[in-house]
Design an enzyme around this catalytic site. Structure first.
Site, PDB file in Angstrom:
ATOM      1  CE  LYS A   1      -3.832  -2.411   0.031  1.00  0.00           C
ATOM      2  NZ  LYS A   1      -3.705  -3.760   0.509  1.00  0.00           N
TER       3      LYS A   1
HETATM    4  C1  LIG Z   1      -5.010  -4.662   0.966  1.00  0.00           C
HETATM    5  C2  LIG Z   1      -6.483  -4.686   0.848  1.00  0.00           C
HETATM    6  C3  LIG Z   1      -7.319  -5.222   1.840  1.00  0.00           C
HETATM    7  C4  LIG Z   1      -6.826  -5.978   3.028  1.00  0.00           C
HETATM    8  O1  LIG Z   1      -5.893  -5.341   3.782  1.00  0.00           O
HETATM    9  P1  LIG Z   1      -4.861  -6.200   4.665  1.00  0.00           P
HETATM   10  O2  LIG Z   1      -4.142  -5.149   5.433  1.00  0.00           O
HETATM   11  O3  LIG Z   1      -4.002  -6.980   3.734  1.00  0.00           O
HETATM   12  O4  LIG Z   1      -5.671  -7.076   5.560  1.00  0.00           O
HETATM   13  C5  LIG Z   1      -8.684  -5.116   1.672  1.00  0.00           C
HETATM   14  N1  LIG Z   1      -9.225  -4.534   0.582  1.00  0.00           N
HETATM   15  C6  LIG Z   1      -8.461  -4.037  -0.391  1.00  0.00           C
HETATM   16  C7  LIG Z   1      -9.125  -3.386  -1.556  1.00  0.00           C
HETATM   17  C8  LIG Z   1      -7.069  -4.106  -0.314  1.00  0.00           C
HETATM   18  O5  LIG Z   1      -6.326  -3.623  -1.310  1.00  0.00           O
END
Ligand SMILES: *Cc1c(COP(=O)(O)O)cnc(C)c1O
Length: 389
Positions: free
Chosen positions: A191
């Site tokens: 992210k």
């Molecule tokens: C990364 C992501 C998640 C989940 O987040 P985590 O921190 O990996 O649990 C949920 N929804 C979307 C759209 C994502 O990109």
């Protein structure tokens, strides 16, 4: 004399985290401090900084973006018998959390231009049992927030924004997270802002925040010196001070990261050029420079039948040493969801995007030359005849 091969270019991944030396030093301080987790100073400081970033709204941190959404649903009181509407094009976590709280996931197909949930189809999917909506801001592109909240208000629905990918995105000049109902972010390693693993939830008031804190740590409430009670069933979802220190370091660079990502995205559009779509049959993303944080740069491949994407990804890697990802396969076609009655043909736009979307390299340490290299590779592979994966 034998011809010498040109030196191989280094592998260009689709994503790579950047952790600067200040951040590494701060993590070292935490490790030496003796206070690594529960109620530590770094989590409190990170939450305070996030709160001011999001216009003063209460923010609580967790150990993933997945549990952040699950807790948001619990705070909203969503459970058995309730329907929650979401998009089939997201990481599977978005739908899994609906099942996790005992509610029923309902999908609405996507808009082929934004690749986000189609708000007309969302509205058509509302029933008397619908209690909440989880819109996803795919690649960092928000949905039409005015329309979303107009629908939510008219049907009295809660909204849990899956803004996992949208840290730094905005709507009409306001940050995603600074507006809206409950807003969930992920700090997973790919992210725009990472803590290794982690997430945060922006809430409406301190009552919601207190409840989220209980769900975060076994439902515990402490008072006085040794008073402890448990009145809700919580889990083990707290963020460590180690992760929060990484997050604090990342907050120092997020403005530069967001700006550089936009620069790279613009260069992608410039390098592909105006005639790319017509020449290749591929489709570029929406050029949403007003709102998106450019978490991902995704193109849709021209459909050359089964194996189109696998063949493209393999050739890009083998011939050009360029990495790609795919975000995402349509959730309703996974076995777990097929077992609940979903099947092919229900959401044709999502199924097409789920088969043909490819994520190209885009991360903070990339250069404009890296973008040029990626675009040249994509164009070269698309010009080759289709081959079986
Ligand atoms: C990364 C992501 C998640 C989940 O987040 P985590 O921190 O990996 O649990 C949920 N929804 C979307 C759209 C994502 O990109």
């Amino acid at each position: 004399m034998t011809a010498t091969l040109p030196p191989a270019l280094p592998f260009l991944p689709f994503s790579r985290p950047t952790i600067d030396e200040d951040t590494i030093a701060m993590v070292g301080e935490v490790l030496r401090s003796g206070w690594l987790t529960n109620g530590g100073p770094k989590v409190a400081a990170f939450e305070a900084q996030l709160s001011s970033y999001f216009g003063g709204r209460p923010v609580r941190c967790f150990n993933s973006g997945t549990c952040t959404m699950e807790i948001a649903l619990r705070v909203a009181g969503i459970g058995a018998g309730d329907e929650v509407i979401t998009t089939p094009i997201s990481w599977v976590a978005t739908a899994n959390v609906i099942l996790e709280v005992g509610a029923t996931p309902v999908f609405a197909d996507i808009d082929p231009v934004t690749r986000n949930i189609d708000l007309d189809k969302l509205e058509a999917a509302i029933t008397p049992r619908t209690r909440a909506i989880i819109p996803v801001f795919l690649a960092g592109l928000p949905v039409d927030m005015d329309r979303l909240y107009e629908i939510a208000a008219r049907h009295q629905l809660r909204v849990v924004e899956d803004a996992a990918q949208a840290f730094g995105s905005s709507w009409r000049g306001q940050r995603i997270g600074a507006i809206g109902d409950m807003v969930s972010f992920s700090f997973q390693v790919n992210k725009n802002l990472t803590t290794g693993e982690g997430g945060c939830l922006v809430l409406n008031n301190l009552e919601e925040a207190a409840l989220a804190e209980k769900y975060r740590l076994q439902g515990v409430t402490r008072s006085g010196v040794d008073d402890i009670d448990v009145d809700v069933l919580g889990g083990k979802y707290n963020m460590t001070d180690i992760a929060a220190a990484i997050g604090l370091g990342q907050m120092n660079t997020i403005a530069a990261v967001t700006a550089h990502r936009a620069l790279l995205a613009r260069h992608y559009f410039d390098c592909f050029g105006a005639d790319f779509e017509a020449n290749s049959g591929a489709q570029l993303p929406q050029a949403a420079f007003e709102t998106s944080n450019w978490h991902l740069f995704q193109i849709l491949l021209p459909d050359q039948g089964p194996g189109t994407r696998a063949s493209f990804m393999r050739r890009l890697k083998e011939q050009f040493n360029v990495g790609t990802g795919f975000h995402y396969a349509a959730i309703h076609l996974f076995t777990l969801y097929r077992q609940r009655g979903f099947h092919e043909g229900m959401f044709p736009e999502a199924e097409r995007v789920g088969r043909l979307t490819v994520t190209l390299p885009l991360f903070y340490e990339m250069t404009l030359a890296d973008v040029e290299r990626a675009v040249a590779a994509v164009k070269a592979v698309l010009a080759q005849p289709a081959v079986a994966a």
